[in-house]
Design an enzyme around this catalytic site. Structure first.
Site, PDB file in Angstrom:
ATOM      1  N   ASN A   1     -51.661 -16.988  -2.608  1.00  0.00           N
ATOM      2  CA  ASN A   1     -51.983 -16.058  -3.693  1.00  0.00           C
ATOM      3  C   ASN A   1     -53.474 -15.734  -3.624  1.00  0.00           C
ATOM      4  O   ASN A   1     -54.277 -16.594  -3.280  1.00  0.00           O
ATOM      5  CB  ASN A   1     -51.637 -16.700  -5.054  1.00  0.00           C
ATOM      6  CG  ASN A   1     -51.489 -15.673  -6.160  1.00  0.00           C
ATOM      7  OD1 ASN A   1     -50.762 -14.686  -5.999  1.00  0.00           O
ATOM      8  ND2 ASN A   1     -52.168 -15.876  -7.269  1.00  0.00           N
TER       9      ASN A   1
ATOM     10  N   ARG B   1     -46.776  -6.455 -15.740  1.00  0.00           N
ATOM     11  CA  ARG B   1     -46.981  -7.434 -16.808  1.00  0.00           C
ATOM     12  C   ARG B   1     -48.453  -7.837 -16.933  1.00  0.00           C
ATOM     13  O   ARG B   1     -48.822  -8.541 -17.848  1.00  0.00           O
ATOM     14  CB  ARG B   1     -46.153  -8.692 -16.545  1.00  0.00           C
ATOM     15  CG  ARG B   1     -44.694  -8.492 -16.855  1.00  0.00           C
ATOM     16  CD  ARG B   1     -43.910  -9.783 -16.689  1.00  0.00           C
ATOM     17  NE  ARG B   1     -42.610  -9.687 -17.305  1.00  0.00           N
ATOM     18  CZ  ARG B   1     -41.550  -9.145 -16.712  1.00  0.00           C
ATOM     19  NH1 ARG B   1     -41.649  -8.671 -15.509  1.00  0.00           N
ATOM     20  NH2 ARG B   1     -40.395  -9.075 -17.348  1.00  0.00           N
TER      21      ARG B   1
ATOM     22  N   HIS C   1     -35.764 -12.174 -13.244  1.00  0.00           N
ATOM     23  CA  HIS C   1     -36.089 -11.213 -14.312  1.00  0.00           C
ATOM     24  C   HIS C   1     -35.151 -10.015 -14.291  1.00  0.00           C
ATOM     25  O   HIS C   1     -35.458  -8.965 -14.847  1.00  0.00           O
ATOM     26  CB  HIS C   1     -37.540 -10.721 -14.195  1.00  0.00           C
ATOM     27  CG  HIS C   1     -38.542 -11.702 -14.735  1.00  0.00           C
ATOM     28  ND1 HIS C   1     -39.861 -11.732 -14.319  1.00  0.00           N
ATOM     29  CD2 HIS C   1     -38.427 -12.693 -15.649  1.00  0.00           C
ATOM     30  CE1 HIS C   1     -40.493 -12.705 -14.955  1.00  0.00           C
ATOM     31  NE2 HIS C   1     -39.646 -13.295 -15.767  1.00  0.00           N
TER      32      HIS C   1
ATOM     33  N   CYS D   1     -24.262   7.150 -20.085  1.00  0.00           N
ATOM     34  CA  CYS D   1     -23.022   6.567 -19.572  1.00  0.00           C
ATOM     35  C   CYS D   1     -21.992   7.668 -19.325  1.00  0.00           C
ATOM     36  O   CYS D   1     -21.772   8.512 -20.183  1.00  0.00           O
ATOM     37  CB  CYS D   1     -22.501   5.581 -20.599  1.00  0.00           C
ATOM     38  SG  CYS D   1     -20.871   4.925 -20.246  1.00  0.00           S
TER      39      CYS D   1
HETATM   40 ZN   LIG Z   1     -20.752   3.596 -22.203  1.00  0.00          ZN
END
Ligand SMILES: [Zn+2]
Length: 256
Positions: free
Chosen positions: A227, A39, A128, A161
């Site tokens: 940090n 990020r 997240h 899938c």
């Molecule tokens: Zn599926």
């Protein structure tokens, strides 16, 4: 460790006195394991992904994933390659040790890389999302992500899938998606019940970090911040340690 840094001593002292400490971690705890902060503007990976999403739909990455999962997987490949070979580092292990010894109750993390769990942390709250699993965007079948990822890195094709052939999306939060509600609620609850928050490897900017830290701060939890660079909460913290997490956290754990 009688001659350790006084800030390390102070942090260890706060944890020793606490009854309900929690840890809050971010990308900086995994960068020593070779996982870039995707990020951050420096690596640019997230910015490029965002730009790609915006070009296509103006609404964010989750929509662009639906239209073109292959491009998402190709752009993420450099990060996926790093994540699949990464190993937990001394900072991850130190937090697992602190939990095992009863000094911290939970690790709330902004990372999805599973390194806390692999280091032995038991109560990990992933605000997240996680790369442990993937979900079919057509029928919502959930499957472990690692085997799908290994196959993608081999053949370069979007994982599908096994039930309906839909694209499988890792359960990390993309721009335009809701945060995982249960995890965020669990994180808020952990923050609300805390008396010390050990922040490690995050600048605390953006996302759910600000809201979660507000919960802790407003109810009077003491903050320990580890940090490399300053964070937005430094001025409110009891102990601020601008050191590498792989040095500071094991040093704290060693005293306790
Ligand atoms: Zn599926």
């Amino acid at each position: 460790m009688k001659d350790s840094d006084p800030r390390i001593q102070q942090a260890a002292g706060l944890l020793a006195e606490s009854r309900a400490a929690v840890a809050f971690t971010g990308a900086g705890i995994s960068t020593p394991s070779g996982i870039p902060d995707f990020r951050s503007p420096e690596t640019g990976l997230w910015a490029r992904l965002e730009a790609a999403g915006a070009d296509e739909t103006q609404t964010g990455m989750i929509q662009s994933f639906g239209h073109d999962p292959q491009t998402f997987y190709e752009r993420m490949r450099p990060l996926f390659e790093k994540i699949i070979t990464a190993e937990p580092n001394a900072a991850h292990y130190a937090l697992a040790e602190l939990e095992a010894k009863g000094y911290i109750r939970a690790v709330i993390t902004q990372n999805a890389d599973m390194l806390h769990q692999r280091a032995g942390s038991k109560n990990v709250i992933e605000v997240h999302g996680t790369l442990a699993e993937a979900t079919c965007i057509s029928c919502y079948l959930v499957a472990p992500f690692r085997p799908l990822l290994e196959k993608f890195l081999e053949d370069g094709r979007t994982p599908r899938c096994e039930k309906c052939g839909g694209a499988m999306k890792p359960n990390v939060i993309l721009t335009g998606e809701q945060l995982p509600m249960q995890a965020v609620l669990a994180a808020k609850q952990a923050m609300r019940g805390s008396d010390v928050v050990l922040v490690a490897g995050t600048s605390l900017a953006g996302g759910p970090a600000t809201a979660l830290m507000d919960v802790a701060y407003l109810q009077g939890s003491k903050l320990i911040i580890v940090n490399q660079t300053p964070t937005i909460m430094d001025a409110s913290a009891e102990a601020v340690i601008h050191m590498d997490v792989v040095v500071a956290l094991p040093a704290i754990a060693e005293i306790l």
